[in-house]
Design a protein around this motif. Structure first.
Motif: not given
Length: 114
Positions: A11-21, A25-39
């Motif tokens: 994405i842009g100039y940066r490669n992001y590691n794609l992980q399948i878990n 991620w968050n059972t309260q909001t039922e988040s199924l994905g996560q974007f971690l810019y710094k990492e």
């Protein structure tokens, strides 16, 4: 295509590691994905069905675009709502018009051949 075989997404100039878990991620909001810019990580849950996982990947890519092109500060607390709305709109267009992704892909391939 097996998403587990894909290791990176650019994405842009940066490669992001794609992980399948194997978790939500968050059972309260039922988040199924996560974007971690710094990492430099985009994580998806393997617990989703195919269209939901595609939607989540698109959602996290749009977060990547927001950060890569400096929109995060500008959007502030509206970012999640805007990203979610655009993702759901795009995915609806793709589902309702199954020819569209192939058409876009063919046009990108034409450009790459130049």
């Amino acid at each position: 295509m097996d998403i587990k075989k894909i290791k990176n997404i650019k994405i842009g100039y940066r490669n992001y590691n794609l992980q399948i878990n194997d978790k939500v991620w968050n059972t309260q909001t039922e988040s199924l994905g996560q974007f971690l810019y710094k990492e430099g990580i985009i994580s998806l849950s393997s617990e989703e069905d195919a269209i939901s996982q595609a939607n989540t990947l698109m959602h996290e890519i749009l977060h990547g675009i927001v950060y890569q092109w400096g929109l995060a500060e500008e959007l502030g607390d509206k970012e999640e709502h805007i990203v979610n709305t655009l993702t759901n709109g795009l995915m609806t267009v793709f589902v309702d018009n199954p020819w569209l992704i192939s058409f876009l892909k063919s046009k990108v391939q034409e450009e790459l051949k130049k």
